[in-house]
Design a protein around this motif. Structure first.
Motif, PDB file in Angstrom:
ATOM      1  N   PRO A 453       0.833  -1.206   0.000  1.00 14.04           N
ATOM      2  CA  PRO A 453       0.000   0.000   0.000  1.00 14.04           C
ATOM      3  C   PRO A 453       0.865   1.253   0.000  1.00 14.04           C
ATOM      4  O   PRO A 453       1.873   1.338   0.715  1.00 14.04           O
ATOM      5  N   GLY A 454       0.478   2.227  -0.803  1.00 14.96           N
ATOM      6  CA  GLY A 454       1.239   3.464  -0.904  1.00 14.96           C
ATOM      7  C   GLY A 454       2.218   3.495  -2.052  1.00 14.96           C
ATOM      8  O   GLY A 454       2.891   4.495  -2.248  1.00 14.96           O
ATOM      9  N   PRO A 476       6.007   6.387  -5.107  1.00 19.60           N
ATOM     10  CA  PRO A 476       4.940   6.373  -4.099  1.00 19.60           C
ATOM     11  C   PRO A 476       3.683   7.066  -4.618  1.00 19.60           C
ATOM     12  O   PRO A 476       3.718   7.837  -5.587  1.00 19.60           O
ATOM     13  N   THR A 477       2.587   6.818  -3.929  1.00 17.16           N
ATOM     14  CA  THR A 477       1.341   7.509  -4.282  1.00 17.16           C
ATOM     15  C   THR A 477       1.290   8.909  -3.682  1.00 17.16           C
ATOM     16  O   THR A 477       0.532   9.757  -4.163  1.00 17.16           O
ATOM     17  N   GLY A 478       2.077   9.149  -2.641  1.00 22.51           N
ATOM     18  CA  GLY A 478       2.083  10.453  -2.001  1.00 22.51           C
ATOM     19  C   GLY A 478       3.262  11.289  -2.445  1.00 22.51           C
ATOM     20  O   GLY A 478       4.225  10.797  -3.048  1.00 22.51           O
ATOM     21  N   ALA A 479       3.200  12.579  -2.128  1.00 26.33           N
ATOM     22  CA  ALA A 479       4.277  13.505  -2.461  1.00 26.33           C
ATOM     23  C   ALA A 479       5.497  13.224  -1.580  1.00 26.33           C
ATOM     24  O   ALA A 479       5.378  12.607  -0.524  1.00 26.33           O
ATOM     25  N   PRO A 480       6.680  13.676  -1.996  1.00 20.37           N
ATOM     26  CA  PRO A 480       7.890  13.412  -1.204  1.00 20.37           C
ATOM     27  C   PRO A 480       7.803  13.920   0.232  1.00 20.37           C
ATOM     28  O   PRO A 480       8.399  13.338   1.133  1.00 20.37           O
ATOM     29  N   GLN A 481       7.071  15.008   0.460  1.00 26.52           N
ATOM     30  CA  GLN A 481       7.009  15.603   1.782  1.00 26.52           C
ATOM     31  C   GLN A 481       5.853  15.074   2.631  1.00 26.52           C
ATOM     32  O   GLN A 481       5.710  15.479   3.780  1.00 26.52           O
TER      33      GLN A 481
END
Length: 845
Positions: A453-454, A476-481
């Motif tokens: 997941p992610g 990843p599905t999210g931003a680096p931060q």
């Protein structure tokens, strides 16, 4: 300090010539050799560093910096269209032939389908340089940028992103130090009302800063210094340089207005304010060198560079400044002040004391009268400002935090829109195969990562036959931060990768820019308590030596922590929450830089100690004279409040000027330091510290008897005898009928025909304090341990020998220091008592 001040005054042209020669001697090799700043650093033992090292050893050319060229169609269509493809391919071919470019991976290659967005309007190519970003010539990166953007037209948009491109863009940031100098000059002119009084602190600060920055630039050839090191050094050096000169010039002008000759005023200023400047400067240097405890190369180098700048300002304040004061003489006073002084001299030598500012006196009385209420109000203000710090999140800013309109921000936004936010910070899994059958384990690892997941995607490159190495790009599905990305990295390292390695010869490291930023933040957060303890303990010891008290150092430590918490709250609100960051041209909200807390703590503890020293030294002087706690606090606050506030305004202007440079990291330092100085000067030192000292009463000055006997005596107000004589020159005894009787012969020491003008003010010969030698041992040991652990080639034995010598010195001091200090203190008290009983003027005359 008296001997140094007198020598510099009498040989003023020689001193000025020495400083000019020093600047030329530093400037010539600086102009010849230039600088060698480098942002390259490693975090030994951390997984991201191991991944980079393994990749560097196996594929040196592929270990260089990778940047992106992003193309986007402004209208409906696809980048696969023939006309667009031909134009983009031609541009990529020209980029691939440029210097420092190792390879270009096109979106039209065999594996290029993943580099084109689903709608076909956005695509990106990867430019791999032959070195890391900090080692690539800026001119080569600029050629890549210009060549790529030359392909733009009305239908095609071309933007670039990556560390090398970002560094090249930052090279064009504007310098704003002149703005800070102009603002400081205005404040100095208002404070002094004299053009020379305004120019003198600025001249000393600029000369000291020039020497410090030239030395820092030359030091970059012998040790690794980051590109931010000179900016941080200028930030702190300029602020303290103007402030230190301000304190000494103010005391010198006071002496002139009290009727002293220029030489007497210089000697008196350096023997009082000069001592405080040296003590405060050494406190700042100690706090900055405390960064060596972290054993993180860039931070240690930044601490050394900033300490070098501060040390240069201290030296200039006690050598160049007295020479310039001697050069200008009484012209530092305004014409009205000189006329008033002449008129007073003609009135039978009588002289009225300079009155304390009525507004400051009334404020000090209000604080004393309502001390509990004022203390609670100040604590409430600090608590409110500190609340945002509870959500502090450390990380590293990226192109998403760049100001709007920059090519790096545009490329970041286009990639996020076309491929998802995780495409701006992919993770790199470096897999080393130990045996041929490990290929099956590698396939299982790729499948496991894809199912995690992610994770948006996971792609493995073919295993190279020579190195048995494979790279797995994980998006990843999210931003680096995002916090979710940090959680994903931890999950991969602790769960997914160990499961794949089990039972095989596969060795996998999780690396990449995002992982490196997270590792740095975790490392510094783990070392922060140790660093904080070191600088708090050192600061408390220095203040205990200066003021012979237990509660004053503890109170100062608490005030420093409160100022730090409030300043962190302001930084979080502006940069992490985004309250005004876009308006300041500093990009959108994002995490606070990982190294900011430790560097700001080092600087803030030093600067806060400055104000504590200048405030409490006057209180301590009055306490030693009257033994009246409330009077000492009231007088000290009233007489130093205006000076401390003026110094704080100067620092705020200097720090705020650096915010206008457009560089986010430096702006975080500027906002944080400006907020901390404002809170420290206008809330803590003006309200909370006096209120608490009133509440604590005589306990402020309590010191256990065994510490009193053991601690060496370090006076930052001059010797006690000279302090008493100073009071005789500034206060006139009053008779009950209200008349004053003070003559020039008893109030102002007259120069002898053949001797020093202040020779009769000198007390008994005082033994040199062993504290100086002890501090030398400490710093030698600190540098020795630091460099020995770094394992520098050819220097190991040298630093090991240094460490051994320091150990022998400490061992010797442990047995001899207490006895010698007690003996010195006994002789000092006996000599002072004898001198006071025989040579002190009669104050009742």
């Amino acid at each position: 300090m008296s001997a140094l001040a007198s020598w510099c005054f009498r040989h003023r042209l020689l001193v000025i010539g020495i400083w000019a020669t020093l600047l030329v001697a530093l400037a010539v090799p600086y102009a010849t050799l230039g600088t060698s700043y480098s942002d390259a650093f490693s975090l030994p033992g951390l997984e991201s560093s191991k991944a980079q090292a393994r990749l560097q050893a196996a594929e040196p050319r592929q270990a260089g910096d990778t940047d992106q060229i992003v193309v986007h169609l402004r209208h409906d269509g696809s980048v696969r269209d023939t006309a667009v493809r031909q134009k983009v391919t031609s541009m990529l071919d020209r980029v691939a032939a440029l210097p420092s470019v190792a390879s270009v991976t096109s979106m039209y290659g065999p594996d290029g389908a993943a580099r084109i967005s689903k709608d076909g309007r956005t695509a990106y190519a990867t430019v791999t340089f032959d070195a890391q970003a900090e080692r690539i010539p800026v001119a080569d990166v600029t050629r890549v940028i210009d060549t790529a953007r030359a392909a733009r037209d009305a239908d095609l948009r071309v933007e670039l992103g990556g560390q090398a491109v970002s560094d090249a863009a930052e090279g064009g940031t504007r310098s704003t130090e002149a703005i800070g100098l102009i603002a400081a000059g205005i404040i100095l002119f208002v404070a002094f009302g004299s053009l020379l009084g305004m120019l003198l602190p600025l001249l000393v600060a600029v000369a000291a800063l020039g020497a410090g920055l030239l030395a820092v630039g030359l030091t970059s050839h012998v040790m690794t210094l980051g590109s931010d090191a000179p900016t941080v050094a200028a930030l702190i050096g300029l602020g303290v340089g103007i402030d230190y000169a301000l304190f000494i010039v103010t005391r010198h002008r006071t002496g002139l207005r009290n009727g002293l000759t220029p030489e007497q005023a210089v000697v008196r200023a350096l023997d009082t304010s000069g001592r405080a400047v040296v003590f405060a400067g050494l406190t700042v240097v100690t706090a900055l060198l405390g960064l060596l405890v972290l054993r993180v190369g860039p931070l240690s180098a930044m601490g050394i560079s900033a300490a070098t700048a501060v040390l240069a300002t201290v030296v200039a304040s006690v050598t160049l400044l007295p020479a310039l004061l001697g050069l200008f003489g009484g012209r530092l006073l305004t014409r009205r002040q000189r006329r008033a002084l002449t008129a007073h001299d003609s009135e039978a030598g009588t002289r009225q004391p300079r009155a304390t500012s009525r507004s400051r006196g009334r404020w000090a009385e209000q604080v004393e009268r309502h001390r509990t209420l004022f203390a609670l109000a100040a604590l409430l203000v600090v608590a409110v400002l500190s609340l945002p710090a509870l959500s502090l999140r450390l990380g590293t800013s990226d192109a998403g935090n760049d100001p709007k309109g920059t090519t790096t921000r545009a490329a970041y936004d286009l990639l996020a829109e076309g491929f998802g936010p995780g495409s701006n910070g992919p993770l790199v899994l470096v897999a080393q195969l130990g045996a041929p059958n490990d290929a099956l384990a590698l396939d299982k690892l790729v499948s496991a990562v894809q199912a995690t997941p992610g994770v948006a995607s996971a792609t493995a490159e073919p295993v190279t036959s020579a190195t048995r190495l494979s790279l797995i790009d994980v998006v990843p599905t999210g931003a680096p931060q995002d916090e979710a990305t940090s959680t994903l990295i931890t999950h991969l390292r602790k769960d997914v990768v160990p499961a794949a390695e089990r039972g095989s010869g596969l060795t996998v490291y999780v690396g990449g820019t995002t992982a490196t930023s997270g590792d740095l933040a975790d490392l510094l957060a783990g070392k922060l308590p140790i660093f904080l303890a070191v600088i708090v303990v050192l600061g408390c010891l220095l203040l205990m030596l200066a003021f012979r008290s237990v509660l004053i150092p503890l109170t100062a430590a608490v005030m420093n922590l409160l100022a730090s918490a409030a300043s962190f709250g302001v930084v979080v609100a502006v940069f992490q929450w985004g309250w005004g960051s876009e308006l300041l041209g500093l990009g959108k909200a994002g995490p606070v830089e990982a190294e900011l807390p430790v560097i700001m703590l080092a600087i803030l503890f030093g600067l806060s100690m400055d104000y504590q020293v200048f405030l409490v030294s006057r209180m301590h002087e009055e306490w030693e004279r009257t033994r009246d706690n409330h009077r000492a606090i009231r007088i000290g606050q009233a007489e130093t409040g205006r000076l401390i506030n003026a110094a704080a305004l100067i620092m705020i202007c200097v720090f705020t000027a650096f915010v206008l440079g457009g560089e986010r990291v430096i702006a975080e330092y500027g906002v944080g330091l400006a907020a901390a100085v404002a809170i420290d000067a206008f809330v803590l030192r003006t309200v909370l510290v006096p209120s608490l000292m009133h509440l604590l009463g005589r306990a402020n000055w309590w010191l256990p008897a065994w510490l009193e006997r053991t601690l060496p005596r370090v006076s930052i107000e001059g010797t006690p005898a000279s302090a008493i004589r100073l009071e005789r020159t500034t206060e006139v005894p009053h008779h009950p009928d209200g008349t004053t009787t003070a003559s020039r012969s008893t109030a102002v020491p007259q120069p002898s025909r053949h001797g020093s003008p202040l020779r009769q003010d000198r007390g008994p010969s005082v033994p040199k304090s062993l504290a100086v030698a002890y501090l030398w041992w400490f710093f030698l040991g600190l540098f020795g341990v630091h460099h020995f652990h770094l394992g520098r080639t050819g220097r190991g034995l040298l630093y090991l020998c240094t460490l051994g010598l320091c150990g022998l010195g400490w061992l010797y001091d442990a047995f001899t220091l207490p006895r010698q200090v007690r003996s010195a203190n006994v002789r000092l008290r006996a000599g002072q008592a004898a001198w006071m009983s025989s040579g002190r003027p009669n104050s009742r005359a």
